[in-house]
Design a protein around this motif. Structure first.
Motif, PDB file in Angstrom:
ATOM      1  N   LYS A   3       0.838  -1.189   0.000  1.00  0.00           N
ATOM      2  CA  LYS A   3       0.000   0.000   0.000  1.00  0.00           C
ATOM      3  C   LYS A   3       0.883   1.252   0.000  1.00  0.00           C
ATOM      4  CE  LYS A   3      -1.997   1.200   3.827  1.00  0.00           C
ATOM      5  NZ  LYS A   3      -2.878   1.219   5.019  1.00  0.00           N
ATOM      6  N   THR A   4       0.524   2.251  -0.812  1.00  0.00           N
ATOM      7  CA  THR A   4       1.282   3.500  -0.871  1.00  0.00           C
ATOM      8  C   THR A   4       0.879   4.391   0.291  1.00  0.00           C
ATOM      9  OG1 THR A   4       1.422   3.391  -3.278  1.00  0.00           O
ATOM     10  CG2 THR A   4       1.792   5.536  -2.258  1.00  0.00           C
ATOM     11  N   THR A   5       1.884   4.924   0.995  1.00  0.00           N
ATOM     12  CA  THR A   5       1.621   5.852   2.091  1.00  0.00           C
ATOM     13  C   THR A   5       1.557   7.271   1.541  1.00  0.00           C
ATOM     14  OG1 THR A   5       2.789   4.433   3.656  1.00  0.00           O
ATOM     15  CG2 THR A   5       2.457   6.724   4.305  1.00  0.00           C
ATOM     16  N   HIS A   6       0.498   7.983   1.884  1.00  0.00           N
ATOM     17  CA  HIS A   6       0.290   9.350   1.404  1.00  0.00           C
ATOM     18  C   HIS A   6       0.394  10.312   2.584  1.00  0.00           C
ATOM     19  CE1 HIS A   6      -2.718  12.450  -0.507  1.00  0.00           C
ATOM     20  NE2 HIS A   6      -1.465  12.893  -0.522  1.00  0.00           N
ATOM     21  N   ILE A   7       1.285  11.305   2.462  1.00  0.00           N
ATOM     22  CA  ILE A   7       1.371  12.351   3.481  1.00  0.00           C
ATOM     23  C   ILE A   7       1.242  13.709   2.809  1.00  0.00           C
ATOM     24  CG2 ILE A   7       2.836  10.947   4.993  1.00  0.00           C
ATOM     25  CD1 ILE A   7       5.188  12.785   4.172  1.00  0.00           C
ATOM     26  N   ALA A   8       0.835  14.688   3.601  1.00  0.00           N
ATOM     27  CA  ALA A   8       0.834  16.084   3.148  1.00  0.00           C
ATOM     28  C   ALA A   8       1.901  16.830   3.937  1.00  0.00           C
ATOM     29  CB  ALA A   8      -0.532  16.722   3.379  1.00  0.00           C
ATOM     30  N   VAL A   9       2.549  17.791   3.282  1.00  0.00           N
ATOM     31  CA  VAL A   9       3.513  18.648   3.970  1.00  0.00           C
ATOM     32  C   VAL A   9       3.081  20.096   3.791  1.00  0.00           C
ATOM     33  CG1 VAL A   9       5.386  16.995   3.650  1.00  0.00           C
ATOM     34  CG2 VAL A   9       5.111  18.852   2.016  1.00  0.00           C
ATOM     35  N   PHE A  10       3.353  20.896   4.822  1.00  0.00           N
ATOM     36  CA  PHE A  10       2.916  22.294   4.817  1.00  0.00           C
ATOM     37  C   PHE A  10       4.050  23.144   5.361  1.00  0.00           C
ATOM     38  CE2 PHE A  10       0.460  25.811   6.982  1.00  0.00           C
ATOM     39  CZ  PHE A  10       0.012  26.420   5.815  1.00  0.00           C
ATOM     40  N   ILE A  21      12.095  21.368   2.580  1.00  0.00           N
ATOM     41  CA  ILE A  21      11.044  20.366   2.758  1.00  0.00           C
ATOM     42  C   ILE A  21      10.818  19.590   1.456  1.00  0.00           C
ATOM     43  CG2 ILE A  21       8.876  21.584   2.174  1.00  0.00           C
ATOM     44  CD1 ILE A  21       7.904  20.584   5.023  1.00  0.00           C
ATOM     45  N   ILE A  22      11.058  20.227   0.309  1.00  0.00           N
ATOM     46  CA  ILE A  22      10.971  19.511  -0.972  1.00  0.00           C
ATOM     47  C   ILE A  22      12.060  18.442  -1.045  1.00  0.00           C
ATOM     48  CG2 ILE A  22      11.326  19.751  -3.463  1.00  0.00           C
ATOM     49  CD1 ILE A  22       9.883  22.484  -3.255  1.00  0.00           C
ATOM     50  N   GLU A  23      13.263  18.766  -0.594  1.00  0.00           N
ATOM     51  CA  GLU A  23      14.350  17.776  -0.590  1.00  0.00           C
ATOM     52  C   GLU A  23      13.997  16.601   0.325  1.00  0.00           C
ATOM     53  OE1 GLU A  23      16.963  17.587  -2.520  1.00  0.00           O
ATOM     54  OE2 GLU A  23      16.427  19.466  -3.512  1.00  0.00           O
ATOM     55  N   LEU A  24      13.377  16.882   1.462  1.00  0.00           N
ATOM     56  CA  LEU A  24      12.944  15.803   2.348  1.00  0.00           C
ATOM     57  C   LEU A  24      11.906  14.932   1.647  1.00  0.00           C
ATOM     58  CD1 LEU A  24      12.991  14.518   5.219  1.00  0.00           C
ATOM     59  CD2 LEU A  24      11.095  16.067   5.787  1.00  0.00           C
ATOM     60  N   CYS A  25      10.986  15.559   0.926  1.00  0.00           N
ATOM     61  CA  CYS A  25       9.965  14.816   0.182  1.00  0.00           C
ATOM     62  C   CYS A  25      10.612  13.915  -0.878  1.00  0.00           C
ATOM     63  CB  CYS A  25       8.994  15.783  -0.494  1.00  0.00           C
ATOM     64  SG  CYS A  25       7.937  16.673   0.652  1.00  0.00           S
ATOM     65  N   LYS A  26      11.609  14.431  -1.566  1.00  0.00           N
ATOM     66  CA  LYS A  26      12.304  13.632  -2.579  1.00  0.00           C
ATOM     67  C   LYS A  26      12.910  12.380  -1.955  1.00  0.00           C
ATOM     68  CE  LYS A  26      15.034  16.083  -5.302  1.00  0.00           C
ATOM     69  NZ  LYS A  26      15.923  17.213  -5.723  1.00  0.00           N
ATOM     70  N   ALA A  61       4.114  11.395  -8.182  1.00  0.00           N
ATOM     71  CA  ALA A  61       4.387  10.976  -6.808  1.00  0.00           C
ATOM     72  C   ALA A  61       4.455  12.140  -5.835  1.00  0.00           C
ATOM     73  CB  ALA A  61       5.701  10.195  -6.752  1.00  0.00           C
ATOM     74  N   ILE A  62       4.930  13.284  -6.302  1.00  0.00           N
ATOM     75  CA  ILE A  62       5.017  14.477  -5.454  1.00  0.00           C
ATOM     76  C   ILE A  62       4.235  15.586  -6.149  1.00  0.00           C
ATOM     77  CG2 ILE A  62       6.531  16.126  -4.297  1.00  0.00           C
ATOM     78  CD1 ILE A  62       8.777  14.080  -4.443  1.00  0.00           C
ATOM     79  N   SER A  63       3.059  15.843  -5.651  1.00  0.00           N
ATOM     80  CA  SER A  63       2.228  16.890  -6.228  1.00  0.00           C
ATOM     81  C   SER A  63       2.268  18.122  -5.322  1.00  0.00           C
ATOM     82  CB  SER A  63       0.783  16.402  -6.394  1.00  0.00           C
ATOM     83  OG  SER A  63       0.258  15.973  -5.146  1.00  0.00           O
ATOM     84  N   HIS A  64       1.733  19.224  -5.813  1.00  0.00           N
ATOM     85  CA  HIS A  64       1.765  20.436  -5.003  1.00  0.00           C
ATOM     86  C   HIS A  64       0.502  21.263  -5.204  1.00  0.00           C
ATOM     87  CE1 HIS A  64       3.475  21.741  -8.902  1.00  0.00           C
ATOM     88  NE2 HIS A  64       2.878  22.889  -8.637  1.00  0.00           N
TER      89      HIS A  64
END
Length: 463
Positions: A3-10, A21-26, A61-64
């Motif tokens: 299962k794919t884990t989905h998180i949001a970052v703010f 925070i984008i580098e952490l997401c990558k 995979a990384i949307s904004h």
């Protein structure tokens, strides 16, 4: 199939925070196959450098999502620092953020939302996560020392009656080197101010977090984590996942071949790189003293030059603000550029032997990763605290003496510190930062401590 884990970052509308925070997401996507939605508040419009960085990401995979912009004209202008303006813009974006989070929770086109990761300076979002019964974590873009200060602030506020800058004894921050009150961040310098009230409110929200991720690594700041867990004041995990530095393109990533070509012609470890970031600038008086100090040192230098902060520049050539005759006299000694410079490439170049830095955390970490000793020259925000960590805690840099009456570093002091750093007296500093450089690289290896910390965070989410 897993299962794919989905998180949001703010995060907040400041490029260095957004880039981090984008580098952490990558990293979360690359190594753990997370689906991530980045949510950005904006002032007037999205930051150009951020939009360029986002274009380089795997969009599936990384949307904004950019929240509706806050009009800068609607924010206070008098007696308000840039940091406070950012805080107020984030506050005005909270309803839009709540609506966006509700939409993500209800979406049938993305995996269910498992958690929210928020910037420490956007932690009003923790209260909204609680409304949605959503696990929430705080990402500290800066040092573990900054996290320690923020967690300790409610206690410090009660224990100290006077202004922090008037404390005779140093300010004690759990797990950190003791610092002078004047080295606390700008917003701490006037306890009656609105800015201080905002940061005090923010520090009291951290109890809502399920854990903290910090852009640091164990060999640099493990004492902070140990101090909080030993006294029982923090009962949630603190993950040191750094160094997290920008690896993707910037808005001006065409590079500056002139400065790299110039470095190619210099001796190893002979050049002093001078850059104060893109936000703060020196006054005209300080520019004069710094220029003459560099000249007086006799050492090679590469200076990324910005026009003075106290002059109406308009469209003037920034170089006109250098002392008369300086460029001609130092044409064999140094190079001054006014365009964007590829900082990570400069720091990693074999010719670079030292870095005069404003001590923004990104620059500090980049210097440590490259193993380049620093001359700390803090200008604003938490930079004085970072300077104390670099020079007194880690002992990988030197700090010049600033005049008491006006904060100016005189040319003779500049020349002395430059010669000390690049000369024999800097040998111990070079050895210590060399060890830190190796530790930073080891932390990010497959079984390194920062890699393991991020894996522990992922495991906590998935379980």
């Amino acid at each position: 199939m897993a299962k794919t884990t989905h998180i949001a970052v703010f995060t907040i509308p400041v490029f260095t925070h957004q880039a981090s925070i984008i580098e952490l997401c990558k990293r979360l996507h690359l190594h753990h196959h997370f689906h991530i939605t980045c949510i950005f508040p904006t002032i007037n419009s999205p930051i150009l450098s951020t939009t360029m960085l986002l274009k380089s990401l795997p969009s599936t995979a990384i949307s904004h999502i950019f929240l509706p912009p806050v009009n800068e004209q609607d924010l206070p202008h008098q007696d308000v620092s840039p940091q406070t303006k950012v805080q107020l813009a984030v506050s005005q974006s909270m309803q839009s953020f709540r609506d966006t989070l509700a939409s993500l929770r209800a979406s049938s086109t993305t995996p269910p939302l498992a958690a929210l990761v928020v910037d420490a300076f956007a932690n009003e979002a923790l209260e909204i996560a609680k409304e949605f019964d959503l696990a929430s974590y705080v990402y500290i873009v800066t040092s573990a020392m900054t996290l320690s200060l923020l967690l300790h602030l409610p206690t410090l506020h009660e224990e100290v009656a006077c202004e922090y800058k008037d404390c005779v004894e140093g300010i004690r921050i759990p797990g950190c080197v003791s610092i002078q009150g004047r080295d606390l961040p700008d917003d701490f310098q006037d306890r009656s101010s609105f800015a201080y009230e905002l940061i005090l409110q923010r520090s009291k929200r951290f109890d809502l977090a399920c854990g903290f991720l910090v852009n640091s690594f164990c060999e640099m700041e493990e004492n902070v984590v140990t101090a909080f867990h030993e006294d029982g004041k923090v009962n949630v995990p603190i993950y040191l996942v750094g160094p997290v530095i920008q690896t993707g393109p910037s808005s001006e990533s065409n590079g500056n071949s002139e400065c790299l070509s110039w470095l190619e012609n210099q001796m190893p470890n002979s050049v002093l790189y001078v850059s104060f970031g893109s936000v703060c600038a020196l006054t005209q008086q300080q520019i004069n003293e710094l220029a003459l100090g560099l000249e007086l040192s006799g050492k090679k230098f590469l200076w990324v030059f910005r026009a003075p902060s106290d002059v109406d520049v308009k469209n003037d050539d920034p170089l006109k603000f250098l002392p008369h005759g300086f460029l001609e006299r130092t044409k064999e000694q140094g190079l001054v550029i006014t365009s964007w410079a590829p900082q990570t490439q400069i720091l990693s170049h074999t010719s670079t032997g030292g870095f005069v830095t404003h001590c923004g955390w990104n620059s500090t970490v980049e210097s440590i990763v490259a193993g380049v000793p620093m001359i700390t020259w803090p200008l604003c925000a938490e930079q004085r605290m970072n300077a104390a960590l670099v020079t007194e805690g880690l002992r990988v840099g030197l700090r010049p003496k600033f005049r008491e009456n006006d904060g100016i570093v005189e040319k003779e002091e500049t020349a002395k510190v430059v010669k000390n750093l690049l000369g024999d007296e800097g040998k111990g500093i070079r050895q210590r930062i060399g060890k830190l450089k190796d530790a930073a690289a080891d932390a990010l290896k497959e079984h390194g401590r920062s890699t393991s910390a991020l894996f522990q965070f992922v495991t906590q989410l998935e379980n």
